[in-house]
Design an enzyme around this catalytic site. Sequence first.
Site, mmCIF file in Angstrom:
data_model
loop_
_atom_site.group_PDB
_atom_site.id
_atom_site.type_symbol
_atom_site.label_atom_id
_atom_site.label_comp_id
_atom_site.label_asym_id
_atom_site.label_seq_id
_atom_site.Cartn_x
_atom_site.Cartn_y
_atom_site.Cartn_z
ATOM 1 N N LYS A 1 -6.292 7.046 10.727
ATOM 2 C CA LYS A 1 -7.650 6.906 11.279
ATOM 3 C C LYS A 1 -7.528 6.753 12.792
ATOM 4 O O LYS A 1 -7.670 5.636 13.316
ATOM 5 C CB LYS A 1 -8.338 5.666 10.688
ATOM 6 C CG LYS A 1 -8.628 5.765 9.206
ATOM 7 C CD LYS A 1 -9.667 4.752 8.748
ATOM 8 C CE LYS A 1 -9.069 3.425 8.413
ATOM 9 N NZ LYS A 1 -9.989 2.538 7.645
ATOM 10 N N ASP B 1 -4.313 2.396 10.973
ATOM 11 C CA ASP B 1 -5.697 2.095 11.323
ATOM 12 C C ASP B 1 -5.719 1.742 12.814
ATOM 13 O O ASP B 1 -5.730 2.631 13.665
ATOM 14 C CB ASP B 1 -6.150 0.949 10.409
ATOM 15 C CG ASP B 1 -7.597 0.574 10.583
ATOM 16 O OD1 ASP B 1 -8.399 1.453 10.931
ATOM 17 O OD2 ASP B 1 -7.943 -0.602 10.359
ATOM 18 N N GLY C 1 0.784 -1.239 0.000
ATOM 19 C CA GLY C 1 0.000 0.000 0.000
ATOM 20 C C GLY C 1 0.815 1.288 0.000
ATOM 21 O O GLY C 1 0.364 2.306 -0.515
ATOM 22 N N ARG D 1 -5.858 -0.266 -6.091
ATOM 23 C CA ARG D 1 -4.621 0.413 -5.690
ATOM 24 C C ARG D 1 -4.203 1.478 -6.690
ATOM 25 O O ARG D 1 -3.603 2.490 -6.326
ATOM 26 C CB ARG D 1 -3.473 -0.601 -5.565
ATOM 27 C CG ARG D 1 -3.609 -1.576 -4.412
ATOM 28 C CD ARG D 1 -2.274 -2.282 -4.188
ATOM 29 N NE ARG D 1 -2.378 -3.482 -3.391
ATOM 30 C CZ ARG D 1 -2.370 -3.516 -2.045
ATOM 31 N NH1 ARG D 1 -2.267 -2.398 -1.365
ATOM 32 N NH2 ARG D 1 -2.470 -4.659 -1.400
ATOM 33 N N ASP E 1 -5.940 -0.706 -1.046
ATOM 34 C CA ASP E 1 -6.724 -1.698 -1.774
ATOM 35 C C ASP E 1 -7.950 -2.169 -1.016
ATOM 36 O O ASP E 1 -8.079 -1.983 0.198
ATOM 37 C CB ASP E 1 -5.858 -2.937 -2.047
ATOM 38 C CG ASP E 1 -5.667 -3.783 -0.776
ATOM 39 O OD1 ASP E 1 -5.181 -3.231 0.223
ATOM 40 O OD2 ASP E 1 -6.026 -4.975 -0.792
ATOM 41 N N PHE F 1 -13.623 3.379 4.995
ATOM 42 C CA PHE F 1 -12.731 2.449 4.301
ATOM 43 C C PHE F 1 -12.360 3.072 2.969
ATOM 44 O O PHE F 1 -13.211 3.318 2.122
ATOM 45 C CB PHE F 1 -13.370 1.077 4.100
ATOM 46 C CG PHE F 1 -12.343 0.066 3.673
ATOM 47 C CD1 PHE F 1 -11.573 -0.599 4.619
ATOM 48 C CD2 PHE F 1 -12.078 -0.150 2.318
ATOM 49 C CE1 PHE F 1 -10.576 -1.486 4.235
ATOM 50 C CE2 PHE F 1 -11.079 -1.037 1.922
ATOM 51 C CZ PHE F 1 -10.328 -1.694 2.882
ATOM 52 N N VAL F 2 -11.088 3.379 2.830
ATOM 53 C CA VAL F 2 -10.645 4.119 1.649
ATOM 54 C C VAL F 2 -9.775 3.256 0.733
ATOM 55 O O VAL F 2 -9.091 2.336 1.186
ATOM 56 C CB VAL F 2 -9.881 5.402 2.050
ATOM 57 C CG1 VAL F 2 -10.841 6.454 2.579
ATOM 58 C CG2 VAL F 2 -8.779 5.114 3.069
ATOM 59 N N GLU G 1 4.176 4.530 5.135
ATOM 60 C CA GLU G 1 3.013 3.632 5.141
ATOM 61 C C GLU G 1 1.821 4.344 4.507
ATOM 62 O O GLU G 1 1.748 5.566 4.489
ATOM 63 C CB GLU G 1 2.746 3.232 6.606
ATOM 64 C CG GLU G 1 1.525 2.392 6.879
ATOM 65 C CD GLU G 1 1.532 1.012 6.239
ATOM 66 O OE1 GLU G 1 1.657 0.937 5.011
ATOM 67 O OE2 GLU G 1 1.353 0.021 6.972
ATOM 68 N N ASP G 2 0.886 3.566 4.003
ATOM 69 C CA ASP G 2 -0.304 4.168 3.395
ATOM 70 C C ASP G 2 -1.270 4.715 4.448
ATOM 71 O O ASP G 2 -1.759 5.834 4.341
ATOM 72 C CB ASP G 2 -1.023 3.171 2.466
ATOM 73 C CG ASP G 2 -1.329 1.814 3.120
ATOM 74 O OD1 ASP G 2 -0.986 1.613 4.308
ATOM 75 O OD2 ASP G 2 -1.918 0.955 2.443
HETATM 76 P P1 IMP Z 1 -3.317 -1.533 11.341
HETATM 77 O O1 IMP Z 1 -2.930 -0.101 11.612
HETATM 78 O O2 IMP Z 1 -2.378 -2.523 11.954
HETATM 79 O O3 IMP Z 1 -4.739 -1.799 11.686
HETATM 80 O O4 IMP Z 1 -3.216 -1.881 9.811
HETATM 81 C C1 IMP Z 1 -3.026 -0.962 8.858
HETATM 82 C C2 IMP Z 1 -3.142 -1.683 7.531
HETATM 83 O O5 IMP Z 1 -4.501 -2.073 7.293
HETATM 84 C C3 IMP Z 1 -2.774 -0.730 6.440
HETATM 85 O O6 IMP Z 1 -1.435 -0.824 6.094
HETATM 86 C C4 IMP Z 1 -3.690 -1.164 5.322
HETATM 87 O O7 IMP Z 1 -3.070 -2.182 4.570
HETATM 88 C C5 IMP Z 1 -4.896 -1.744 5.997
HETATM 89 N N1 IMP Z 1 -6.010 -0.761 6.047
HETATM 90 C C6 IMP Z 1 -6.482 -0.143 7.137
HETATM 91 N N2 IMP Z 1 -7.482 0.703 6.833
HETATM 92 C C7 IMP Z 1 -7.627 0.626 5.487
HETATM 93 C C8 IMP Z 1 -8.513 1.282 4.557
HETATM 94 O O8 IMP Z 1 -9.345 2.140 4.887
HETATM 95 N N3 IMP Z 1 -8.346 0.928 3.255
HETATM 96 C C9 IMP Z 1 -7.422 0.019 2.833
HETATM 97 N N4 IMP Z 1 -6.585 -0.607 3.656
HETATM 98 C C10 IMP Z 1 -6.686 -0.321 4.991
HETATM 99 MG MG MG Z 2 -0.806 -2.081 4.223
#
Ligand code: IMP
Ligand code: MG
Length: 175
Positions: free
Chosen positions: A128, A100, A41, A164, A158, A151-152, A96-97
């Site tokens: 987020k 979350d 991402g 993507r 993706d 959810f983006v 990072e993208d």
């Molecule tokens: P977390 O912060 O460990 O929950 O995970 C983050 C990862 O979840 C990101 O690198 C994304 O790959 C995926 N992710 C979380 N939110 C989104 C979203 O809104 N769209 C697409 N991928 C997301």
């Molecule tokens: Mg990711």
Amino acid sequence: MEKVRELFSGTQVEEKIQEIADMINKDYEGREVLVVGILRGGVYFMTELTKRLTMTVMIDFLAASSYGNATISSGNVNITKDMDTDIEGKDVIIVEDIIDTGRTLTHLFELLKKRNPASLKLCTLLDKPDRRVPEANVSPDYEGFVIPDYFVVGYGLDFAQRYRNLPYIGILEFE
Ligand code: IMP
Ligand code: MG
């Protein structure tokens, strides 16, 4: 079928990336920095960002998958593709993208700190914060957009590996 509603246009995203690049250029002036993109991402953001950096830049990539659930206080992260560069003594910026729950990066940072980089910073295009779990221990040093719990997709993000390549960021809607 799902559809995508534009949230940030490509132009808005690129203006934001320039703002982030300006900050990094100021903070790292005259230094050498290793920018590590998180696959998959973070790739679109990373290429646009590094094109705008003016110090000496090296790039590498890392893929991680996180396992863990809301009821367990310690998630886990697996590095599924490690970077090739030895980061000891280097100034490292992780790109990072989106952050979350924060689990992936919390655990990734623990792993990477053990490799003794000179510095380790986090740069994310999207954040987020409402979704953060209590055990997450990350805060971005550089961030693009703070968004609610949407959810983006697009610009690297993706849904089941699709979308993507969209040149903008949109909210995925199911109808
Ligand atoms: P977390 O912060 O460990 O929950 O995970 C983050 C990862 O979840 C990101 O690198 C994304 O790959 C995926 N992710 C979380 N939110 C989104 C979203 O809104 N769209 C697409 N991928 C997301
Ligand atoms: Mg990711």
